[in-house]
Design a protein around this motif. Structure first.
Motif, PDB file in Angstrom:
ATOM      1  N   LEU A 136      80.561  51.575 110.740  1.00 19.92           N
ATOM      2  CA  LEU A 136      80.945  50.798 109.553  1.00 19.92           C
ATOM      3  C   LEU A 136      79.728  50.101 108.938  1.00 19.92           C
ATOM      4  CD1 LEU A 136      84.310  49.186 110.696  1.00 19.92           C
ATOM      5  CD2 LEU A 136      83.964  50.637 108.694  1.00 19.92           C
ATOM      6  N   LEU A 137      78.919  49.493 109.776  1.00 20.41           N
ATOM      7  CA  LEU A 137      77.726  48.810 109.272  1.00 20.41           C
ATOM      8  C   LEU A 137      76.778  49.788 108.578  1.00 20.41           C
ATOM      9  CD1 LEU A 137      76.988  46.377 112.241  1.00 20.41           C
ATOM     10  CD2 LEU A 137      77.816  45.760 109.953  1.00 20.41           C
ATOM     11  N   LEU A 138      76.593  50.969 109.165  1.00 23.37           N
ATOM     12  CA  LEU A 138      75.708  51.965 108.557  1.00 23.37           C
ATOM     13  C   LEU A 138      76.277  52.487 107.242  1.00 23.37           C
ATOM     14  CD1 LEU A 138      74.558  53.897 111.736  1.00 23.37           C
ATOM     15  CD2 LEU A 138      73.178  52.363 110.307  1.00 23.37           C
ATOM     16  N   GLY A 139      77.590  52.608 107.188  1.00 25.13           N
ATOM     17  CA  GLY A 139      78.222  53.039 105.944  1.00 25.13           C
ATOM     18  C   GLY A 139      78.032  52.036 104.812  1.00 25.13           C
ATOM     19  N   TRP A 140      77.941  50.773 105.157  1.00 28.08           N
ATOM     20  CA  TRP A 140      77.805  49.701 104.171  1.00 28.08           C
ATOM     21  C   TRP A 140      76.362  49.251 103.963  1.00 28.08           C
ATOM     22  CZ3 TRP A 140      81.176  47.439 100.845  1.00 28.08           C
ATOM     23  CH2 TRP A 140      82.500  47.829 100.954  1.00 28.08           C
ATOM     24  N   LYS A 141      75.392  49.864 104.646  1.00 24.04           N
ATOM     25  CA  LYS A 141      74.030  49.332 104.639  1.00 24.04           C
ATOM     26  C   LYS A 141      73.421  49.225 103.244  1.00 24.04           C
ATOM     27  CE  LYS A 141      71.577  53.602 105.776  1.00 24.04           C
ATOM     28  NZ  LYS A 141      70.771  54.267 106.794  1.00 24.04           N
ATOM     29  N   LYS A 142      73.695  50.179 102.365  1.00 27.33           N
ATOM     30  CA  LYS A 142      73.115  50.123 101.017  1.00 27.33           C
ATOM     31  C   LYS A 142      73.792  49.070 100.142  1.00 27.33           C
ATOM     32  CE  LYS A 142      71.265  54.762 100.828  1.00 27.33           C
ATOM     33  NZ  LYS A 142      71.260  56.058 100.144  1.00 27.33           N
ATOM     34  N   HIS A 143      74.928  48.574 100.586  1.00 29.36           N
ATOM     35  CA  HIS A 143      75.668  47.580  99.812  1.00 29.36           C
ATOM     36  C   HIS A 143      75.691  46.232 100.525  1.00 29.36           C
ATOM     37  CE1 HIS A 143      76.968  50.859  97.258  1.00 29.36           C
ATOM     38  NE2 HIS A 143      77.230  51.531  98.358  1.00 29.36           N
ATOM     39  N   SER A 144      74.666  45.963 101.320  1.00 29.08           N
ATOM     40  CA  SER A 144      74.640  44.737 102.128  1.00 29.08           C
ATOM     41  C   SER A 144      73.722  43.664 101.542  1.00 29.08           C
ATOM     42  CB  SER A 144      74.204  45.070 103.557  1.00 29.08           C
ATOM     43  OG  SER A 144      72.840  45.453 103.587  1.00 29.08           O
ATOM     44  N   ASN A 145      73.254  43.865 100.316  1.00 28.01           N
ATOM     45  CA  ASN A 145      72.343  42.905  99.661  1.00 28.01           C
ATOM     46  C   ASN A 145      71.121  42.589 100.520  1.00 28.01           C
ATOM     47  OD1 ASN A 145      73.918  42.677  97.333  1.00 28.01           O
ATOM     48  ND2 ASN A 145      75.247  41.181  98.325  1.00 28.01           N
ATOM     49  N   GLY A 146      70.569  43.593 101.175  1.00 24.16           N
ATOM     50  CA  GLY A 146      69.345  43.426 101.950  1.00 24.16           C
ATOM     51  C   GLY A 146      69.540  42.917 103.365  1.00 24.16           C
ATOM     52  N   MET A 147      70.770  42.630 103.771  1.00 22.20           N
ATOM     53  CA  MET A 147      71.009  42.133 105.130  1.00 22.20           C
ATOM     54  C   MET A 147      70.801  43.225 106.179  1.00 22.20           C
ATOM     55  SD  MET A 147      71.643  38.938 105.164  1.00 22.20           S
ATOM     56  CE  MET A 147      72.282  38.790 106.810  1.00 22.20           C
ATOM     57  N   ILE A 148      71.217  44.439 105.866  1.00 17.44           N
ATOM     58  CA  ILE A 148      71.092  45.544 106.825  1.00 17.44           C
ATOM     59  C   ILE A 148      69.936  46.452 106.428  1.00 17.44           C
ATOM     60  CG2 ILE A 148      72.229  47.555 107.832  1.00 17.44           C
ATOM     61  CD1 ILE A 148      74.904  46.112 107.390  1.00 17.44           C
ATOM     62  N   LEU A 149      69.953  46.919 105.213  1.00 16.07           N
ATOM     63  CA  LEU A 149      68.891  47.797 104.707  1.00 16.07           C
ATOM     64  C   LEU A 149      68.045  47.003 103.723  1.00 16.07           C
ATOM     65  CD1 LEU A 149      67.821  50.743 104.671  1.00 16.07           C
ATOM     66  CD2 LEU A 149      69.216  51.088 102.638  1.00 16.07           C
ATOM     67  N   PRO A 150      66.759  46.834 104.018  1.00 18.83           N
ATOM     68  CA  PRO A 150      65.922  46.038 103.111  1.00 18.83           C
ATOM     69  C   PRO A 150      65.815  46.684 101.736  1.00 18.83           C
ATOM     70  CG  PRO A 150      64.792  46.477 105.193  1.00 18.83           C
ATOM     71  CD  PRO A 150      66.027  47.319 105.178  1.00 18.83           C
ATOM     72  N   LYS A 151      65.727  45.840 100.743  1.00 15.40           N
ATOM     73  CA  LYS A 151      65.540  46.298  99.368  1.00 15.40           C
ATOM     74  C   LYS A 151      64.176  46.971  99.255  1.00 15.40           C
ATOM     75  CE  LYS A 151      64.810  44.407  94.794  1.00 15.40           C
ATOM     76  NZ  LYS A 151      64.481  43.197  94.070  1.00 15.40           N
ATOM     77  N   SER A 152      64.099  48.022  98.441  1.00 18.32           N
ATOM     78  CA  SER A 152      62.807  48.660  98.138  1.00 18.32           C
ATOM     79  C   SER A 152      62.246  48.009  96.882  1.00 18.32           C
ATOM     80  CB  SER A 152      62.995  50.164  97.918  1.00 18.32           C
ATOM     81  OG  SER A 152      63.338  50.787  99.128  1.00 18.32           O
TER      82      SER A 152
END
Length: 190
Positions: free
Chosen positions: A40-56
């Motif tokens: 679930l976390l990986l599925g939402w990583k791009k929509h986590s506002n930088g909490m999971i996947l850092p912004k480029s």
């Protein structure tokens, strides 16, 4: 074979499948829980506002001829890692992500979960990031154990994904039969 004997045989198979389904579920409960939460976390990583996947972040030029050489960018990334995070961190790279369309290059280090984003043209530090998405991916696929025990060949990951894949296949088959078996038994009574 009589209908009664056939029904008894079907009921026996159904009981066996129910027991296998229940036992496997009980034994692997914690692993299924971890896989589902990390999935679930990986599925939402791009929509986590930088909490999971850092912004480029955006650099100044998307034209590669304006960029500094990769070895210079690497030296700058190492400098920022040691100055801003910890001077004792290892410098082995997992990967270098060149984002030409963003004018940015990202250095992701192997033995810890840090990444450095630099402007490709100027070498300016754009962002220092803790790679939470990488940690979650490693937990999800079991390779976190290979990381902590420093195993080569990802044997923990291989065993873990094999067990989980086979368990999911077993759950699918037994779950289908637990749904379909009673329907079949009711039809055979008619």
């Amino acid at each position: 074979m009589s209908k009664s004997t056939d029904r008894k045989k079907q009921a026996k198979i159904l009981r066996i499948f129910r027991k296998v389904h229940r036992t496997t579920g009980a034994l692997l409960f914690i692993f299924f829980f971890v896989v589902s939460v990390t999935g679930l976390l990986l599925g939402w990583k791009k929509h986590s506002n930088g909490m999971i996947l850092p912004k480029s972040y955006q650099g100044t030029s998307t034209d590669l001829k304006d960029w500094l050489p990769l070895d210079s960018l690497h030296s700058i990334a190492v400098y920022h890692l040691h100055e801003s995070v910890d001077k004792d961190l290892k410098l082995d790279l997992e990967r270098i992500d060149v984002r030409k369309d963003k004018g940015m290059v990202k250095f992701v280090f192997l033995d810890h979960f840090w990444g450095i984003q630099l402007d490709g043209a100027t070498g300016e530090l754009l962002h220092i990031e803790k790679r939470r998405s990488d940690i979650i991916e490693n937990i999800h696929d079991g390779s976190i154990l290979d990381y902590y025990f420093n195993t080569k060949g990802e044997y923990f990951k291989l065993v873990y994904t094999s067990i989980m894949g086979l368990a999911l296949l077993l759950f699918t088959i037994t779950g289908f039969w637990l749904w379909y078996g009673p329907k079949r038994m009711r039809q055979s009574r008619k």
